[in-house]
Write an enzyme that holds these catalytic residues in place. Structure first.
Site, mmCIF file in Angstrom:
data_model
loop_
_atom_site.group_PDB
_atom_site.id
_atom_site.type_symbol
_atom_site.label_atom_id
_atom_site.label_comp_id
_atom_site.label_asym_id
_atom_site.label_seq_id
_atom_site.Cartn_x
_atom_site.Cartn_y
_atom_site.Cartn_z
ATOM 1 C CG HIS A 72 40.462 48.941 34.553
ATOM 2 N ND1 HIS A 72 40.616 48.708 35.907
ATOM 3 C CD2 HIS A 72 39.371 49.747 34.447
ATOM 4 C CE1 HIS A 72 39.658 49.344 36.577
ATOM 5 N NE2 HIS A 72 38.901 49.972 35.718
ATOM 6 N N GLY A 121 37.738 39.380 44.558
ATOM 7 C CA GLY A 121 39.091 39.946 44.631
ATOM 8 C C GLY A 121 39.237 41.373 44.168
HETATM 9 P P1 NAD Z 1 43.139 46.055 44.565
HETATM 10 O O1 NAD Z 1 44.591 45.789 44.587
HETATM 11 O O2 NAD Z 1 42.656 47.379 44.931
HETATM 12 O O3 NAD Z 1 42.396 45.026 45.555
HETATM 13 C C1 NAD Z 1 42.654 43.664 45.557
HETATM 14 C C2 NAD Z 1 41.594 42.989 46.401
HETATM 15 O O4 NAD Z 1 41.783 41.597 46.300
HETATM 16 C C3 NAD Z 1 41.642 43.332 47.885
HETATM 17 O O5 NAD Z 1 40.342 43.614 48.336
HETATM 18 C C4 NAD Z 1 42.164 42.046 48.535
HETATM 19 O O6 NAD Z 1 41.626 41.835 49.823
HETATM 20 C C5 NAD Z 1 41.656 41.007 47.564
HETATM 21 N N1 NAD Z 1 42.430 39.757 47.537
HETATM 22 C C6 NAD Z 1 43.738 39.581 47.811
HETATM 23 N N2 NAD Z 1 44.087 38.290 47.662
HETATM 24 C C7 NAD Z 1 42.951 37.642 47.273
HETATM 25 C C8 NAD Z 1 42.663 36.278 46.953
HETATM 26 N N3 NAD Z 1 43.608 35.341 47.012
HETATM 27 N N4 NAD Z 1 41.397 35.970 46.595
HETATM 28 C C9 NAD Z 1 40.420 36.909 46.543
HETATM 29 N N5 NAD Z 1 40.650 38.212 46.844
HETATM 30 C C10 NAD Z 1 41.898 38.569 47.200
HETATM 31 O O7 NAD Z 1 42.637 45.618 43.129
HETATM 32 P P2 NAD Z 1 41.407 46.080 42.248
HETATM 33 O O8 NAD Z 1 40.198 46.188 43.091
HETATM 34 O O9 NAD Z 1 41.416 45.215 41.088
HETATM 35 O O10 NAD Z 1 41.736 47.567 41.756
HETATM 36 C C11 NAD Z 1 43.003 47.991 41.447
HETATM 37 C C12 NAD Z 1 43.281 48.454 40.033
HETATM 38 O O11 NAD Z 1 44.564 47.961 39.728
HETATM 39 C C13 NAD Z 1 42.415 47.938 38.935
HETATM 40 O O12 NAD Z 1 42.105 49.031 38.157
HETATM 41 C C14 NAD Z 1 43.279 46.998 38.091
HETATM 42 O O13 NAD Z 1 43.143 47.294 36.714
HETATM 43 C C15 NAD Z 1 44.668 47.304 38.499
HETATM 44 N N6 NAD Z 1 45.552 46.116 38.723
HETATM 45 C C16 NAD Z 1 45.501 45.039 37.908
HETATM 46 C C17 NAD Z 1 46.303 43.941 38.163
HETATM 47 C C18 NAD Z 1 46.227 42.741 37.256
HETATM 48 O O14 NAD Z 1 45.913 42.868 36.079
HETATM 49 N N7 NAD Z 1 46.486 41.534 37.779
HETATM 50 C C19 NAD Z 1 47.177 43.930 39.247
HETATM 51 C C20 NAD Z 1 47.222 45.073 40.065
HETATM 52 C C21 NAD Z 1 46.387 46.138 39.792
#
Ligand code: NAD
Ligand code: ZN
Length: 239
Positions: free
Chosen positions: A119, A187
Protein backbone atom coordinates in the site's frame (compact mmCIF):
# COMPACT_ATOMS: atom_id res chain seq x y z
CA UNK A 1 -0.89 -32.58 23.71
CA UNK A 2 1.10 -29.81 22.08
CA UNK A 3 -0.21 -26.30 22.43
CA UNK A 4 -1.08 -24.34 19.29
CA UNK A 5 1.92 -22.14 20.01
CA UNK A 6 4.25 -25.16 20.09
CA UNK A 7 2.70 -26.55 16.90
CA UNK A 8 3.25 -23.28 15.04
CA UNK A 9 6.76 -22.95 16.41
CA UNK A 10 7.81 -26.41 15.17
CA UNK A 11 6.04 -25.86 11.82
CA UNK A 12 8.02 -22.64 11.38
CA UNK A 13 11.27 -24.34 12.43
CA UNK A 14 10.78 -26.96 9.71
CA UNK A 15 9.65 -24.56 6.98
CA UNK A 16 11.94 -23.81 4.04
CA UNK A 17 9.75 -20.99 2.77
CA UNK A 18 7.84 -18.58 4.98
CA UNK A 19 5.64 -15.65 3.97
CA UNK A 20 4.25 -13.12 6.42
CA UNK A 21 1.30 -10.79 5.81
CA UNK A 22 0.90 -7.89 8.22
CA UNK A 23 -1.71 -5.19 8.79
CA UNK A 24 -2.29 -2.22 11.04
CA UNK A 25 -2.61 -4.47 14.13
CA UNK A 26 1.14 -5.15 14.29
CA UNK A 27 1.83 -1.42 14.50
CA UNK A 28 -0.93 -0.77 17.03
CA UNK A 29 1.50 -2.33 19.53
CA UNK A 30 3.84 0.55 18.66
CA UNK A 31 1.07 3.08 19.30
CA UNK A 32 0.04 3.68 15.65
CA UNK A 33 -3.77 3.74 15.54
CA UNK A 34 -5.60 1.32 13.22
CA UNK A 35 -8.31 2.67 10.94
CA UNK A 36 -11.16 0.71 12.50
CA UNK A 37 -11.00 1.85 16.10
CA UNK A 38 -12.32 5.25 17.19
CA UNK A 39 -8.74 6.42 17.80
CA UNK A 40 -8.25 6.07 14.04
CA UNK A 41 -10.61 8.98 13.41
CA UNK A 42 -9.39 12.46 12.52
CA UNK A 43 -11.78 15.43 12.86
CA UNK A 44 -14.61 12.92 12.47
CA UNK A 45 -13.50 11.88 9.00
CA UNK A 46 -13.24 8.21 8.24
CA UNK A 47 -10.12 7.01 6.41
CA UNK A 48 -12.32 5.81 3.54
CA UNK A 49 -13.37 9.43 2.94
CA UNK A 50 -9.79 10.76 2.80
CA UNK A 51 -7.63 8.00 1.35
CA UNK A 52 -9.13 8.20 -2.14
CA UNK A 53 -8.10 9.84 -5.42
CA UNK A 54 -11.49 11.62 -5.45
CA UNK A 55 -10.87 13.19 -2.04
CA UNK A 56 -7.45 14.38 -3.18
CA UNK A 57 -8.69 15.97 -6.40
CA UNK A 58 -11.57 17.62 -4.50
CA UNK A 59 -9.47 18.98 -1.66
CA UNK A 60 -5.73 18.17 -1.73
CA UNK A 61 -5.09 20.45 1.24
CA UNK A 62 -7.50 18.51 3.46
CA UNK A 63 -5.93 15.20 2.47
CA UNK A 64 -2.42 16.55 3.07
CA UNK A 65 -3.53 17.88 6.47
CA UNK A 66 -4.67 14.39 7.36
CA UNK A 67 -1.37 12.90 6.18
CA UNK A 68 0.48 15.50 8.22
CA UNK A 69 -1.44 14.36 11.27
CA UNK A 70 -0.60 10.73 10.52
CA UNK A 71 3.06 11.53 9.77
CA UNK A 72 3.32 13.34 13.07
CA UNK A 73 1.76 10.39 14.90
CA UNK A 74 4.05 7.86 13.23
CA UNK A 75 7.27 9.90 13.38
CA UNK A 76 7.68 9.29 17.11
CA UNK A 77 6.89 5.56 16.97
CA UNK A 78 9.37 2.70 17.09
CA UNK A 79 9.22 -0.88 15.84
CA UNK A 80 8.07 -3.30 18.56
CA UNK A 81 9.13 -6.89 19.38
CA UNK A 82 6.80 -8.26 16.68
CA UNK A 83 8.55 -6.22 13.95
CA UNK A 84 11.91 -7.40 15.31
CA UNK A 85 10.79 -11.05 15.43
CA UNK A 86 9.89 -10.83 11.72
CA UNK A 87 13.41 -9.60 10.95
CA UNK A 88 14.83 -12.60 12.79
CA UNK A 89 12.50 -14.92 10.88
CA UNK A 90 13.75 -13.39 7.61
CA UNK A 91 17.38 -13.97 8.61
CA UNK A 92 16.95 -17.61 9.53
CA UNK A 93 14.52 -18.70 6.79
CA UNK A 94 15.79 -19.93 3.41
CA UNK A 95 13.04 -18.33 1.36
CA UNK A 96 11.24 -15.50 3.04
CA UNK A 97 8.93 -12.69 1.97
CA UNK A 98 7.04 -10.08 3.98
CA UNK A 99 3.93 -8.49 2.53
CA UNK A 100 2.74 -5.51 4.53
CA UNK A 101 -0.33 -3.35 4.14
CA UNK A 102 1.20 -0.85 6.53
CA UNK A 103 2.49 2.43 5.21
CA UNK A 104 4.28 3.48 8.40
CA UNK A 105 7.72 2.15 7.38
CA UNK A 106 8.21 0.41 10.76
CA UNK A 107 9.17 -2.92 9.15
CA UNK A 108 11.99 -1.18 7.28
CA UNK A 109 13.13 0.66 10.40
CA UNK A 110 13.25 -2.68 12.21
CA UNK A 111 15.54 -4.05 9.48
CA UNK A 112 13.23 -6.05 7.19
CA UNK A 113 14.69 -6.20 3.68
CA UNK A 114 12.71 -8.84 1.82
CA UNK A 115 9.37 -7.04 1.73
CA UNK A 116 6.65 -5.52 -0.40
CA UNK A 117 4.93 -2.47 1.04
CA UNK A 118 1.88 -3.13 -1.10
CA UNK A 119 0.00 0.00 0.00
CA UNK A 120 3.02 2.27 -0.30
CA UNK A 121 4.96 4.24 2.29
CA UNK A 122 3.88 7.40 4.08
CA UNK A 123 7.46 8.79 3.87
CA UNK A 124 7.44 8.74 0.07
CA UNK A 125 5.76 11.29 -2.20
CA UNK A 126 4.89 11.09 -5.89
CA UNK A 127 4.37 13.81 -8.47
CA UNK A 128 0.85 13.82 -9.94
CA UNK A 129 2.23 15.34 -13.17
CA UNK A 130 5.50 13.56 -14.02
CA UNK A 131 5.33 10.56 -11.67
CA UNK A 132 8.66 11.24 -9.94
CA UNK A 133 8.89 9.45 -6.58
CA UNK A 134 11.04 10.64 -3.73
CA UNK A 135 11.49 10.31 0.00
CA UNK A 136 10.16 13.18 2.07
CA UNK A 137 10.33 13.03 5.86
CA UNK A 138 9.18 16.59 6.59
CA UNK A 139 6.79 16.83 9.52
CA UNK A 140 4.76 18.86 8.83
CA UNK A 141 5.05 18.81 5.07
CA UNK A 142 4.76 22.38 3.71
CA UNK A 143 1.47 23.00 1.81
CA UNK A 144 0.91 22.32 -0.98
CA UNK A 145 4.09 20.41 -1.80
CA UNK A 146 5.32 20.62 -5.38
CA UNK A 147 7.68 18.57 -7.52
CA UNK A 148 11.24 19.85 -7.76
CA UNK A 149 11.48 18.51 -11.30
CA UNK A 150 8.32 19.89 -12.92
CA UNK A 151 6.47 21.90 -10.27
CA UNK A 152 3.49 19.51 -10.30
CA UNK A 153 1.45 18.77 -7.19
CA UNK A 154 2.89 16.03 -4.99
CA UNK A 155 0.70 13.35 -3.43
CA UNK A 156 1.49 10.69 -0.85
CA UNK A 157 3.00 7.59 -2.51
CA UNK A 158 0.21 5.44 -1.17
CA UNK A 159 -2.28 3.10 -2.79
CA UNK A 160 -5.63 4.65 -1.99
CA UNK A 161 -9.03 2.98 -1.84
CA UNK A 162 -10.11 2.29 -5.42
CA UNK A 163 -6.53 2.20 -6.79
CA UNK A 164 -4.73 -0.93 -7.95
CA UNK A 165 -1.62 -2.40 -6.39
CA UNK A 166 1.65 -1.95 -8.25
CA UNK A 167 2.26 -4.69 -10.79
CA UNK A 168 5.65 -5.68 -9.39
CA UNK A 169 4.35 -5.86 -5.80
CA UNK A 170 1.39 -7.94 -6.85
CA UNK A 171 3.55 -10.40 -8.82
CA UNK A 172 6.10 -10.79 -6.02
CA UNK A 173 3.42 -11.17 -3.37
CA UNK A 174 1.44 -13.70 -5.35
CA UNK A 175 4.59 -15.76 -5.97
CA UNK A 176 5.48 -15.63 -2.26
CA UNK A 177 1.96 -16.76 -1.31
CA UNK A 178 1.91 -19.63 -3.76
CA UNK A 179 5.40 -20.91 -2.94
CA UNK A 180 5.47 -20.73 0.85
CA UNK A 181 5.20 -23.63 3.29
CA UNK A 182 3.84 -21.37 6.01
CA UNK A 183 1.91 -18.11 5.86
CA UNK A 184 1.57 -15.99 9.00
CA UNK A 185 -1.28 -13.48 8.90
CA UNK A 186 -0.67 -10.88 11.60
CA UNK A 187 -2.90 -8.00 12.68
CA UNK A 188 -5.06 -7.56 9.64
CA UNK A 189 -8.84 -7.38 9.66
CA UNK A 190 -9.01 -9.08 6.28
CA UNK A 191 -11.58 -6.73 4.80
CA UNK A 192 -9.44 -4.68 2.39
CA UNK A 193 -8.90 -6.44 -0.96
CA UNK A 194 -6.83 -7.79 -2.57
CA UNK A 195 -4.86 -8.50 0.64
CA UNK A 196 -8.00 -9.98 2.18
CA UNK A 197 -7.78 -12.78 -0.38
CA UNK A 198 -4.10 -13.59 0.25
CA UNK A 199 -4.68 -16.20 2.98
CA UNK A 200 -6.96 -18.12 0.61
CA UNK A 201 -4.35 -18.01 -2.17
CA UNK A 202 -1.68 -19.53 0.09
CA UNK A 203 -4.09 -22.07 1.55
CA UNK A 204 -5.18 -23.25 -1.90
CA UNK A 205 -1.54 -23.63 -2.92
CA UNK A 206 -1.00 -25.94 0.07
CA UNK A 207 0.54 -23.67 2.70
CA UNK A 208 -0.04 -24.00 6.43
CA UNK A 209 -1.78 -20.74 7.34
CA UNK A 210 -1.80 -19.25 10.83
CA UNK A 211 -3.51 -16.11 12.08
CA UNK A 212 -2.27 -13.93 14.94
CA UNK A 213 -4.91 -11.47 16.03
CA UNK A 214 -6.69 -10.73 19.32
CA UNK A 215 -10.04 -10.61 17.44
CA UNK A 216 -11.75 -13.02 15.04
CA UNK A 217 -11.62 -12.00 11.35
CA UNK A 218 -13.31 -13.27 8.17
CA UNK A 219 -10.10 -15.31 7.66
CA UNK A 220 -10.26 -17.11 11.00
CA UNK A 221 -12.49 -19.88 9.62
CA UNK A 222 -10.19 -20.66 6.76
CA UNK A 223 -6.82 -20.83 8.50
CA UNK A 224 -5.17 -23.92 9.99
CA UNK A 225 -4.36 -22.38 13.32
CA UNK A 226 -5.31 -19.25 15.24
CA UNK A 227 -3.35 -17.61 18.03
CA UNK A 228 -5.55 -15.07 19.80
CA UNK A 229 -3.41 -12.34 21.26
CA UNK A 230 -1.22 -9.35 20.60
CA UNK A 231 1.47 -9.58 17.97
CA UNK A 232 4.18 -8.17 20.22
CA UNK A 233 3.53 -10.85 22.83
CA UNK A 234 3.09 -13.85 20.53
CA UNK A 235 5.73 -13.27 17.83
CA UNK A 236 8.79 -13.44 20.10
CA UNK A 237 7.49 -16.73 21.55
CA UNK A 238 7.55 -18.33 18.11
CA UNK A 239 11.29 -17.90 17.69
P1 NAD B 1 -7.44 -2.80 10.20
O1 NAD B 1 -7.39 -1.56 11.00
O2 NAD B 1 -8.58 -3.04 9.32
O3 NAD B 1 -7.37 -4.07 11.18
C1 NAD B 1 -6.45 -4.18 12.21
C2 NAD B 1 -6.49 -5.60 12.74
O4 NAD B 1 -5.47 -5.73 13.70
C3 NAD B 1 -7.80 -5.98 13.43
O5 NAD B 1 -8.21 -7.25 12.97
C4 NAD B 1 -7.42 -6.05 14.91
O6 NAD B 1 -8.14 -7.04 15.61
C5 NAD B 1 -5.96 -6.43 14.81
N1 NAD B 1 -5.14 -6.03 15.97
C6 NAD B 1 -5.32 -4.99 16.80
N2 NAD B 1 -4.35 -4.94 17.73
C7 NAD B 1 -3.52 -5.99 17.45
C8 NAD B 1 -2.33 -6.48 18.06
N3 NAD B 1 -1.80 -5.88 19.13
N4 NAD B 1 -1.75 -7.58 17.53
C9 NAD B 1 -2.28 -8.21 16.45
N5 NAD B 1 -3.42 -7.78 15.85
C10 NAD B 1 -4.03 -6.69 16.34
O7 NAD B 1 -6.07 -2.87 9.41
P2 NAD B 1 -5.65 -3.56 8.05
O8 NAD B 1 -6.23 -4.92 7.98
O9 NAD B 1 -4.22 -3.36 7.94
O10 NAD B 1 -6.36 -2.73 6.88
C11 NAD B 1 -6.54 -1.37 6.94
C12 NAD B 1 -5.87 -0.51 5.88
O11 NAD B 1 -5.42 0.63 6.57
C13 NAD B 1 -4.66 -1.04 5.21
O12 NAD B 1 -4.83 -0.78 3.86
C14 NAD B 1 -3.47 -0.20 5.69
O13 NAD B 1 -2.68 0.23 4.60
C15 NAD B 1 -4.09 0.99 6.31
N6 NAD B 1 -3.51 1.42 7.62
C16 NAD B 1 -2.17 1.39 7.83
C17 NAD B 1 -1.66 1.76 9.07
C18 NAD B 1 -0.17 1.71 9.30
O14 NAD B 1 0.61 1.86 8.36
N7 NAD B 1 0.27 1.46 10.54
C19 NAD B 1 -2.50 2.17 10.09
C20 NAD B 1 -3.88 2.21 9.84
C21 NAD B 1 -4.36 1.81 8.60
ZN1 ZN C 1 6.94 16.28 -11.40
Amino acid sequence: MKSDLAILKSTLDAAGAVTVLTGAGISSDSGVPTFRGTDGLWRNFRAEDLATPQAFSRDPRLVWEWYNWRRELIASKQPNPAHHAIVELERRTGRFWLITQNVDGLHRSAGSEKLSEIHGNIWMVRCTACGRIEENRDVPIPFLPSCRQCGGLLRPHIIWFGESLGHEDLMRSTAALKQCDVLLVIGTSGVVYPAAGFAAVAKEAGAFVAEINPEPTPQSELVDLVLRGRAKEIMPLLL
